[in-house]
Enzyme design. Structure first.
Site, short mmCIF file in Angstrom:
data_model
loop_
_atom_site.label_atom_id
_atom_site.label_comp_id
_atom_site.label_asym_id
_atom_site.label_seq_id
_atom_site.Cartn_x
_atom_site.Cartn_y
_atom_site.Cartn_z
N HIS A 442 46.78 31.25 40.34
CA HIS A 442 45.33 31.40 40.23
C HIS A 442 44.86 31.28 38.78
CE1 HIS A 442 41.47 33.81 40.63
NE2 HIS A 442 41.35 32.95 41.62
N ARG A 568 31.05 43.00 40.15
CA ARG A 568 30.11 42.30 41.03
C ARG A 568 30.26 42.67 42.49
NH1 ARG A 568 32.05 36.83 41.87
NH2 ARG A 568 32.81 37.62 43.86
#
Length: 687
Positions: A442, A568
């Site tokens: 990733h 978030r």
């Protein structure tokens, strides 16, 4: 707070699935936020339903698998089993469906006031109904695939997230069931003639309204629109590829992707309360006996609301959308024709979507042609279709450069695109790896090797987001391009380590998961804990779920360290709990752009040690993936990142504060209203 919500908060811990549902509710709230223009609010409703669809397929799918395979395992924070988490989700979802329906009707009324009528079949007058029937017969029925079910017409397998019409028919005293679906290329919206307003109706509503035209000779006794959701979660282990596909991981992924069409049905949505006969039929014939059933009175998804701008004139649409923003090419770089030499002079910092990804694409294209460049190596997780990144890599290979791509094939829902791009690169003679063992890659890193006689040097890009031109215009991400020797040597070593399956390499500067990233961040926290009330920890991340990281942050809070977090989405830590997390503050920002950058800062003002990273504080990022965090070594770049972080922390328009009750609340603006994303747009050239 409902009983399900109470079960999802235990002490200082919040269940991750519950926290994600809270996040998606904040997305839905943006559809009702009047600081957003109307058509943008319509898009937020669509994003909410798309998010929920993915959550059901992946997270609920994963929990369903766990409930079968490991029924006694519990979440390590709230101690809930998979079955208990599924029960809580099923208790919470009806309220979200209700809120989305109320939001749709609110938006629909406002659209009507602006001259656009999303008309319902029950509202059609005689003239409109006649026009709708004409449209149905000319444009829809040729695209309908109906089946009356009997011994010679068996039930077919329903596709995931496709809408179907289910009916109970009667003819000559015989009761039968039938099903009809629309071709995938059927337009979603149709415009009805007449009047000053624009009247629009969806294709699925027309299919239901004129079902009798689809099944002539039958009397329709009952009907309903339905949509099923299949379990799309799967695991892919390299050993399976070794054993079953002759060591070809790409073939394993291809079969896993194809298998999604056969996943268990875990959700059934209907547009009305199903009569018992239809419900019994569905449960018997569609493998839906154990799935959850939800009544969605309006629309299963709102993708069509992205296209509503097409039905307004240019003059009428100005106030209905955000002012256009085009990512800028930083002025300081705009006159430079030699970015490689520019990077050798100083680090380059780029902040998406305020600044353009064209900086990176220009660098890659220059590297593809530059005689000094001997190789380009890159990690790829998600790419745009017709990617300029791929084009630059192919061009480099054509010019004789070595090109190495570490392509992650398990990037959920992007597997097919990545398989296609891997094949393109391989056919061109590039070297393609699919990662290391069972760890997802990733990280976001590019290593460009320059061979100038006796000297080898590097240009290294490290970022927080994907090499995807599309999302670079929609996601906030940070990028550093550097010629630093230590970072360059680490970047080159990273790709060698991937090639030889060495995940335990010790790097000079980079923190690389799963070996050193978590250890490095926790060590930085320990340094601040040792300072007590003089300590400062700040972070901006997408999710916080890792238990060890949470415990370390709580330890810091107890020591008096001031901890400021911008999270978030999922946040499993409850702040403000006396004697536990009282020195921790947490806000979430959901705005025009998707907040995606990860920043970690340790130390008080003037002494900060700053990192940007591809990883959140999630166990999967820190222990089950190949991730990279880089220290910010250039003082000018560090100053810019810290200024950006301070601006984000000061947001009082789109930010919501997580309270010790587990609720997210608006922040009272005591002076100036600050929308950090809008401020960044204004400052794009100087970020």
């Amino acid at each position: 707070m409902s009983d399900a919500c109470k079960e999802c908060i235990k002490g200082i811990y919040i269940n991750r699935e519950y926290s994600w549902l809270q996040f998606n509710k904040r997305v839905l709230d943006q559809a009702m936020d009047l600081t957003n223009p109307l058509l943008e609010r319509c898009k937020f409703l669509s994003i909410f339903t798309s998010n929920l669809d993915e959550f059901i397929q992946v997270r609920l799918g994963s929990l369903s698998n766990e409930a079968k395979d490991a029924p006694h395992e519990v979440d390590n924070k709230t101690q809930l089993t998979a079955k208990e988490q599924i029960a809580a989700i099923n208790e919470i979802l009806p309220a979200l469906y209700k809120a989305s329906s109320e939001t749709f009707h609110f938006l629909r009324n406002e659209l009507y006031s602006k001259g656009l009528n999303l008309i319902k079949p029950s509202e059609l007058n005689e003239k409109q109904r006649a026009n709708a029937e004409e449209i149905f017969l000319s444009s829809i029925i040729p695209r309908v695939s109906p089946v009356v079910l009997d011994a010679k017409h068996p039930m077919f397998k329903l596709e995931n997230l496709k809408t179907y019409l289910i009916v109970r028919l009667e003819r000559k005293g015989r009761s039968m069931f039938a099903i009809a679906k629309l071709h995938a290329l059927t337009p979603r919206l149709f415009k009805l003639a007449g009047g000053k307003k624009v009247h629009l109706i969806t294709s699925e509503e027309l299919l239901s309204l004129f079902a009798d035209k689809v099944f002539p000779g039958f009397t329709i006794k009952q009907k309903a629109l339905v949509r099923i959701t299949r379990n799309a979660d799967f695991d892919a282990f390299s050993k399976d590829a070794d054993d079953e596909f002759d060591y070809d991981f790409s073939r394993l992924i291809q079969t896993k992707v194809e298998g999604r069409t056969r996943g268990d049905i875990i959700r059934l949505e209907t547009n009305s309360e199903l009569p018992s006969e239809l419900l019994t039929f569905l449960k018997q014939h569609l493998e839906t006996k154990k799935c959850s059933v939800y009544v969605v009175p309006d629309h299963f998804d709102y993708k069509f609301m992205f296209s509503l701008a097409d039905y307004f004139t240019y003059e009428n649409i100005t106030d209905l959308r955000f002012n256009a923003h085009r990512p800028v090419f930083p002025q300081i770089l705009s006159k430079s024709t030699d970015l490689i030499s520019e990077v050798k002079r100083r680090d380059i910092f780029v902040a998406y979507p305020y600044q353009s990804m064209d900086v990176l694409i220009k660098l890659l294209n220059q590297a593809a042609d530059d005689d000094r460049v001997s190789s380009i190596k890159i990690t790829i997780y998600r790419l745009a279709h017709n990617s300029k990144i791929i084009s630059a890599l192919l061009r480099a290979r054509e010019n004789g450069k070595e090109v190495v791509a570490v392509m992650e094939l398990c990037a959920r829902f992007d597997e097919e695109n990545n398989l296609d791009n891997a094949e393109l690169l391989q056919e061109a003679g590039c070297t393609v790896f699919y990662g290391v063992e069972d760890l997802k890659v990733h990280s976001k890193i590019i290593s460009i090797t320059l061979d100038e006689g006796d000297k080898v040097s590097y240009i290294t890009h490290i970022g927080t987001g994907n090499y995807n031109e599309g999302t670079a215009k929609q996601y906030t991400d940070l990028n550093i391009i550097t010629a630093n020797d230590e970072i360059g040597a680490d970047g080159a070593a990273f790709f060698r380590s991937i090639a030889v399956l060495d995940i335990n390499h010790e790097y000079s500067r980079l923190l690389v998961a799963p070996h050193s990233l978590k250890r490095g961040l926790l060590a930085e926290m320990d340094k601040e804990i040792a300072k007590g009330s003089e300590g400062v920890i700040r972070a901006k991340i997408n999710s916080l779920t890792d238990l060890e990281s949470i415990e370390k942050l709580v330890e810091a809070s107890k020591a008096g360290v001031k901890v400021s977090l911008v999270v978030r989405g999922i946040c499993c830590l409850l702040p403000g709990v006396e004697n536990e997390s009282e020195n921790i503050s947490i806000i979430s920002i959901v705005g025009r752009f998707l907040e995606h950058s990860r920043i970690y800062s340790f130390g008080k003002e003037g002494e900060e040690r700053v990192y940007i990273a591809s990883a959140d504080l999630m166990t999967r990022n820190l222990e089950k993936r190949i991730e990279i965090a880089t220290p910010v070594l250039d003082s000018s770049v560090k100053k810019r990142i810290l200024s950006l972080l301070a601006l984000i922390e000061s947001d009082n328009v789109k930010a919501r504060r997580l309270t010790s009750s587990g609720r997210y609340e608006k922040i009272r603006a005591l002076s100036k209203m600050i929308n950090s994303q809008e401020e960044c747009i204004k400052m794009a050239n100087s970020l």
